[in-house]
Design an enzyme around this catalytic site. Structure first.
Site, mmCIF file in Angstrom:
data_model
loop_
_atom_site.group_PDB
_atom_site.id
_atom_site.type_symbol
_atom_site.label_atom_id
_atom_site.label_comp_id
_atom_site.label_asym_id
_atom_site.label_seq_id
_atom_site.Cartn_x
_atom_site.Cartn_y
_atom_site.Cartn_z
ATOM 1 N N ASN A 117 5.600 -3.160 -1.391
ATOM 2 C CA ASN A 117 4.616 -2.844 -2.425
ATOM 3 C C ASN A 117 4.257 -1.372 -2.399
ATOM 4 O O ASN A 117 4.223 -0.741 -1.349
ATOM 5 C CB ASN A 117 3.366 -3.728 -2.269
ATOM 6 C CG ASN A 117 2.285 -3.090 -1.405
ATOM 7 O OD1 ASN A 117 1.486 -2.276 -1.887
ATOM 8 N ND2 ASN A 117 2.281 -3.430 -0.118
ATOM 9 N N PHE A 121 -3.621 1.072 -4.144
ATOM 10 C CA PHE A 121 -5.068 0.798 -4.179
ATOM 11 C C PHE A 121 -5.585 0.623 -5.612
ATOM 12 O O PHE A 121 -6.605 1.213 -5.992
ATOM 13 C CB PHE A 121 -5.867 1.913 -3.490
ATOM 14 C CG PHE A 121 -5.687 2.027 -2.000
ATOM 15 C CD1 PHE A 121 -5.067 1.034 -1.251
ATOM 16 C CD2 PHE A 121 -6.148 3.152 -1.329
ATOM 17 C CE1 PHE A 121 -4.907 1.157 0.133
ATOM 18 C CE2 PHE A 121 -6.001 3.285 0.047
ATOM 19 C CZ PHE A 121 -5.379 2.290 0.777
ATOM 20 N N SER A 193 -2.321 2.882 4.661
ATOM 21 C CA SER A 193 -1.447 2.508 3.547
ATOM 22 C C SER A 193 -0.483 3.643 3.255
ATOM 23 O O SER A 193 -0.895 4.803 3.178
ATOM 24 C CB SER A 193 -2.267 2.213 2.297
ATOM 25 O OG SER A 193 -1.412 2.215 1.172
ATOM 26 N N ASN A 195 0.895 4.188 0.472
ATOM 27 C CA ASN A 195 0.975 4.390 -0.979
ATOM 28 C C ASN A 195 -0.070 5.317 -1.566
ATOM 29 O O ASN A 195 -0.131 5.495 -2.777
ATOM 30 C CB ASN A 195 0.919 3.036 -1.680
ATOM 31 C CG ASN A 195 2.046 2.132 -1.208
ATOM 32 O OD1 ASN A 195 3.195 2.548 -1.164
ATOM 33 N ND2 ASN A 195 1.708 0.926 -0.806
ATOM 34 N N THR A 196 -0.930 5.881 -0.734
ATOM 35 C CA THR A 196 -1.840 6.928 -1.180
ATOM 36 C C THR A 196 -1.402 8.194 -0.460
ATOM 37 O O THR A 196 -1.496 8.265 0.772
ATOM 38 C CB THR A 196 -3.304 6.569 -0.841
ATOM 39 O OG1 THR A 196 -3.679 5.418 -1.589
ATOM 40 C CG2 THR A 196 -4.252 7.710 -1.181
ATOM 41 N N LYS A 232 -7.787 0.232 10.653
ATOM 42 C CA LYS A 232 -6.480 -0.418 10.471
ATOM 43 C C LYS A 232 -5.392 0.634 10.531
ATOM 44 O O LYS A 232 -5.443 1.628 9.804
ATOM 45 C CB LYS A 232 -6.441 -1.145 9.136
ATOM 46 C CG LYS A 232 -5.148 -1.917 8.898
ATOM 47 C CD LYS A 232 -5.271 -2.851 7.713
ATOM 48 C CE LYS A 232 -3.971 -3.580 7.439
ATOM 49 N NZ LYS A 232 -4.078 -4.489 6.298
ATOM 50 N N ASN A 261 -0.648 -2.328 9.408
ATOM 51 C CA ASN A 261 -0.398 -2.276 7.976
ATOM 52 C C ASN A 261 1.117 -2.409 7.710
ATOM 53 O O ASN A 261 1.881 -2.707 8.632
ATOM 54 C CB ASN A 261 -0.952 -0.955 7.414
ATOM 55 C CG ASN A 261 -1.478 -1.119 5.999
ATOM 56 O OD1 ASN A 261 -0.815 -1.709 5.136
ATOM 57 N ND2 ASN A 261 -2.663 -0.596 5.734
#
Ligand SMILES: Cc1cc2nc3c(=O)[nH]c(=O)nc-3n(C[C@H](O)[C@H](O)[C@H](O)COP(=O)(O)O)c2cc1C
Length: 355
Positions: A117, A121, A193, A195-196, A232, A261
């Site tokens: 994915n 966010f 994450s 993805n940021t 996390k 994560n």
């Protein structure tokens, strides 16, 4: 797709193979989540399975929780708990509402029982989610649940905030902590994450320390009882950086660490390389993550000793996976991908299996 227990395919696996694999994964997620919410009145009277766990100064109905990312906006906490999860971690919620990355951004790798994915966010933002949680806490006494799930709130950085502006980053997390800590049984600072852009740089101890201290102070200022605070982390941290976070957690009195994560690694996949290449960037979760997530957990437990709460997540799919994670030192477990692949009966199966 076969259920864990043997040769006979379950109703869900037939449905998964026949329908869900042909549906766009993000639409399938929303459809499945709507169905779960619709079923809540029927499910809510069922007793939560498993044995209670005491951790973070809280009593968890059982050991297994739903990991962050499934219910980003806190719209189905009690319905998800009714499937057998003892805790539900909502979010990641950011200070500002944001649409996330362009679609497609969610991909299944069935040969690997994995998901990639790059949602980025997508969420309603802290103000809207706080209002939703306020409404839930007003209505909760009327729900008639046998036992209430523990609610984790996972907060992250808004995309508009540059990761190299420490004051702006702290102000952004502060906004989420101020609005959401009053409703959280525990609070998670997500710095892992993929993805940021730049988010994972915040895992560096010299940035992480002031950020966690700031969120701690903020949470204390808005709550009467101290809300446990966790961080996390990513499985892609080098071992010495994992140990650095462990030492930091002890030094500043953090309550726990969630490991891990998703990973940016694509090593050892069965999915053909051209398909993997076509999917592109994002965080990989599910089975391929099991080994590293277990290893990170083991490293952490060896370093922090018995007291700090450790939440094991990443590629937990079978009862044996769950047991291995507990043996390695996890107090609590979480999962996301296996729930997608195995279906709504999966949480009860795992919880009963480890009890
Ligand atoms: C579609 C998707 C979205 C996710 N979104 C988030 C998120 O917003 N915040 C977060 O901390 N983790 C997020 N995660 C990571 C999960 O919480 C979990 O750490 C990871 O998937 C590993 O567990 P699993 O192998 O059981 O899926 C997401 C995972 C998936 C598959």
């Amino acid at each position: 797709m076969r259920g864990e227990r043997g040769s006979k395919p379950s109703v869900y696996s037939l449905f998964f193979d026949g329908v869900l694999t042909r549906t766009d994964p993000e639409r399938a997620h929303h459809g499945a989540f709507r169905a779960i919410r619709a079923a809540r009145p029927v499910l809510a009277s069922r007793r939560t399975p498993g044995e209670q766990v005491t951790a973070l100064g809280l009593t968890f109905p059982n050991v297994l929780g739903l990991a962050a990312g499934f219910d980003k906006n806190a719209v189905g906490i009690d319905a998800l708990a009714a499937l057998g999860f003892g805790h539900v971690e909502i979010g990641t919620v950011t200070g500002e509402p944001q649409p996330g990355n362009p679609k497609p951004r969610l991909f299944r790798l069935p040969e690997d029982r994995a998901i990639v994915n790059r949602m980025g966010f997508n969420n309603d933002g802290a103000e809207v989610v706080a209002r939703r949680l306020a409404e839930r806490s007003r209505g909760r006494d009327r729900l008639g649940h046998r036992s209430r799930p523990v609610l984790g709130v996972n907060i992250g950085k808004s995309k508009v905030v540059p990761d190299d502006d420490q004051a702006a980053v702290e102000a952004d997390y502060e906004k989420s902590a101020r609005l959401l800590a009053p409703y959280a049984d525990y609070l998670v600072v997500n710095v892992s994450s993929p993805n940021t852009p730049g988010l994972r740089n915040l895992q560096a101890v010299e940035k992480l320390r002031p950020l966690l201290e700031h969120v701690r102070r903020t949470a204390d200022a808005v709550t009467r009882t101290r809300v446990p605070l966790l961080v996390k982390i990513a499985p892609d941290l080098a071992d010495e950086d994992v140990l650095g976070v462990a030492d930091l957690a002890l030094a500043i009195g953090l309550d726990g660490i969630i490991a891990t994560n998703t990973t940016i690694s694509r090593a050892g996949l069965r999915t053909p390389a051209d398909r993997v290449g076509e999917i592109g960037a994002g965080g990989l979760s599910g089975r391929p993550l099991t080994g590293r997530a277990l290893e990170v957990l083991r490293l952490l437990r060896e370093r922090v000793g018995p007291d700090l709460t450790l939440v094991g997540v990443g590629g937990i799919s079978t009862v044996q996976d769950a047991r291995d994670r507990l043996t390695a030192g996890a107090d609590l477990l979480q999962a996301y991908s296996a729930f997608v692949y195995e279906g709504p009966l999966w949480p009860r199966r795992i919880v009963r299996g480890v009890a």
